[in-house]
Enzyme design. Structure first.
Site, PDB file in Angstrom:
ATOM      1  CE  LYS A  45      -0.377   0.868   4.796  1.00 58.14           C
ATOM      2  NZ  LYS A  45      -0.611   2.217   5.127  1.00 58.14           N
ATOM      3  CG  ASP A  87      -1.243   5.393   7.223  1.00 52.88           C
ATOM      4  OD1 ASP A  87      -0.649   4.579   6.486  1.00 52.88           O
ATOM      5  OD2 ASP A  87      -0.953   5.565   8.429  1.00 52.88           O
ATOM      6  CG  HIS A 123      -4.655  -1.121   7.719  1.00 50.11           C
ATOM      7  ND1 HIS A 123      -4.041  -1.972   6.824  1.00 50.11           N
ATOM      8  CD2 HIS A 123      -3.692  -0.278   8.136  1.00 50.11           C
ATOM      9  CE1 HIS A 123      -2.769  -1.649   6.722  1.00 50.11           C
ATOM     10  NE2 HIS A 123      -2.522  -0.619   7.496  1.00 50.11           N
ATOM     11  CD  GLU A 137      -1.713   3.407  14.484  1.00 48.51           C
ATOM     12  OE1 GLU A 137      -0.743   2.645  14.449  1.00 48.51           O
ATOM     13  OE2 GLU A 137      -1.945   4.255  13.616  1.00 48.51           O
TER      14      GLU A 137
END
Ligand code: BG6
Length: 474
Positions: free
Chosen positions: A147, A234, A239, A215
């Protein structure tokens, strides 16, 4: 089953991903006895970063020493080290790479398969793929693509066109390391190997779904990458939407790659284009002072959004997705919130207001992760008072984890075996960028949040009348 003999070519062998994940990953696979019986690894990078074979071995040893859970020494290391070689590759001068691949193939004999792992920045992508096509290296080969798969729909289409000019889609493995996490496979086991969950896995019983990947880490010196990317590109397109595909899919007819991927792509087909009014973009205070960050940056370090699926199973069930940097905790959670019982038969004071979080199923896909069913029980005593309770399954301690693989390891192994189940397909990735278009065109302004918090205040409104299952009140 062990993979066929392979020559693995690692483009970007001197880069960060190779050091942190790919070289350690290959070593773990070798130690676990999961590499092909006969294989070679050829590191590659542009001529300006070229290494000799010995230097590459030292580079790999340092990387594994720093990032691996295993020490690079002993018999296992000696055997692994012997498989490593290096061949520089520039579009104008592919010869060193060709020589290194040929030497590796001769050492193995026969016709080993080639696996190219493209751990290169997007700008270098087309030239590496072109080189593989022009030199004939792409024959009998598979390619792992890192990615980001584009930054919007036109760039993703261009990327796919570049790939398809040289490789057949069946040879392309777009890697998303989240899909290599054990608990993602476990969503399939949970849903389709049990009679308990699937009957209630739908709009009749589920009020909303949360896919929550906060995170604790910040941008960790990756300002150049992050400024041009932001959390939505991102984390969400890759994801979080990938996880959503597995949570929301219909039962596939088999567990074969084509059947699984068909069902996942159907989820994306029914995903409604994102409404910017249902997106919170956040930026932690202090981000603009990080080295390399524009003092007026509008890049988001946080995103929370409401997604909706227009299909029979999920109509009217919002999916809330959240991810961000510098938050209170680093977690990977999928929460299914169950509907309230149709009739409230307990006295109001039994519920004790908002302390009670109601029914839910929480799938924790941290490594090693677990599954928690949340429900209400009666507190012992004469009065009817309700209390939160949980049934918890932890991977840790439930299994011998000796055989556990990290996301990347699992996926590199699957690519060697030619199993595309856990890789994204071109139509799926293009559809996700299409769905993202309204948000990319009119992103709401970033809202500040304090580092160590759970994001901007407005995330509570976004999810109302529900509540985020993090932070856990207990
Ligand atoms: C990467 C992102 O793909 O995934 C990073 O680029 C992020 O920004 C990382 O931190 C998270 O992965 P994991 O497995 O540590 O949750």
């Amino acid at each position: 089953r062990r993979p066929d003999p392979h020559v693995i070519v690692l483009f970007g062998a001197t880069g960060d991903l190779a050091r942190r994940k790919l070289l350690p990953g290959l070593f773990h696979l070798a130690v676990a006895g999961l590499m092909p019986e006969h294989y070679r690894v050829v590191g590659s990078a542009p001529a300006a970063e070229a290494l000799g074979d010995e230097e590459f071995r030292a580079h790999a040893r340092d990387a594994i020493g720093e990032f691996s859970r295993l020490e690079p020494r002993g018999e296992a290391w000696d055997a692994f080290e012997k498989t490593l070689g290096f061949g520089a590759a520039d579009p104008e001068d592919p010869q060193p790479l060709l020589d290194a691949v040929r030497a590796a193939e001769q050492a193995l004999g026969g016709r080993p398969r080639r696996l190219f792992h493209l751990a290169v920045p997007p700008a270098a992508f087309a030239s590496v793929v072109g080189l593989l096509g022009d030199t004939g290296l792409a024959r009998n080969a598979r390619v792992i693509v890192e990615k980001p798969f584009g930054t919007d729909l036109p760039s993703a289409q261009a990327l796919n066109a570049t790939l398809h000019a040289v490789f057949d889609e069946s040879e392309v493995f777009r890697i998303d390391h989240f899909l290599g996490k054990e608990s993602v496979d476990n969503i399939l086991a949970l849903r389709f190997a049990n009679g308990l969950f699937e009957p209630i896995w739908n709009r009749d019983h589920i009020s909303h779904v949360q896919i929550d990947v906060p995170e604790e880490i910040g941008i960790e010196g990756r300002s150049r990458f992050f400024e041009g990317t932001g959390t939505f590109r991102d984390m969400v397109v890759t994801h979080l939407f990938q996880l959503m595909g597995f949570v929301a899919m219909e039962p596939p007819t088999t567990l074969e790659a084509h059947a699984l991927r068909d069902e996942k792509e159907k989820v994306y087909q029914s995903l409604r284009p994102l409404d910017p009014a249902h997106v919170v973009r956040g930026q932690y205070t202090g981000y603009r002072d990080e080295p390399g960050v524009d003092p007026h940056s509008d890049t988001e370090t946080f995103v929370a959004l409401r997604a909706e699926l227009d299909n029979w199973r999920w109509s009217g069930v919002p999916f809330f997705l959240r991810s961000g940097k510098s938050l209170a905790q680093g977690r990977h959670l999928v929460t299914l919130g169950f509907r309230e019982p149709v009739l409230r038969m307990f006295p109001l004071d039994a519920h004790r207001g908002s302390d009670l979080r109601g029914n839910g199923l929480v799938i924790d896909f941290d490594d090693p992760g677990g599954i928690t069913a949340r429900f209400l029980t009666k507190e012992p005593g004469p009065a009817m008072r309700l209390e939160n309770a949980e049934m918890v399954f932890h991977y840790a301690g439930s299994y011998n984890e000796e055989h556990a693989l990290e996301g990347y390891e699992r996926l590199i192994l699957d690519a060697m075996l030619g199993d595309q189940s856990l890789f994204t397909r071109s139509d799926g990735i293009e559809r996700l960028w299409e769905v993202a278009t309204p948000l990319l065109r009119e992103p709401p302004p970033v809202e500040p949040y304090a580092p160590g918090s759970w994001g901007p205040d407005r995330i509570r409104q976004l999810i109302a009348p529900y509540r985020w299952s993090l932070p856990d009140p207990h």
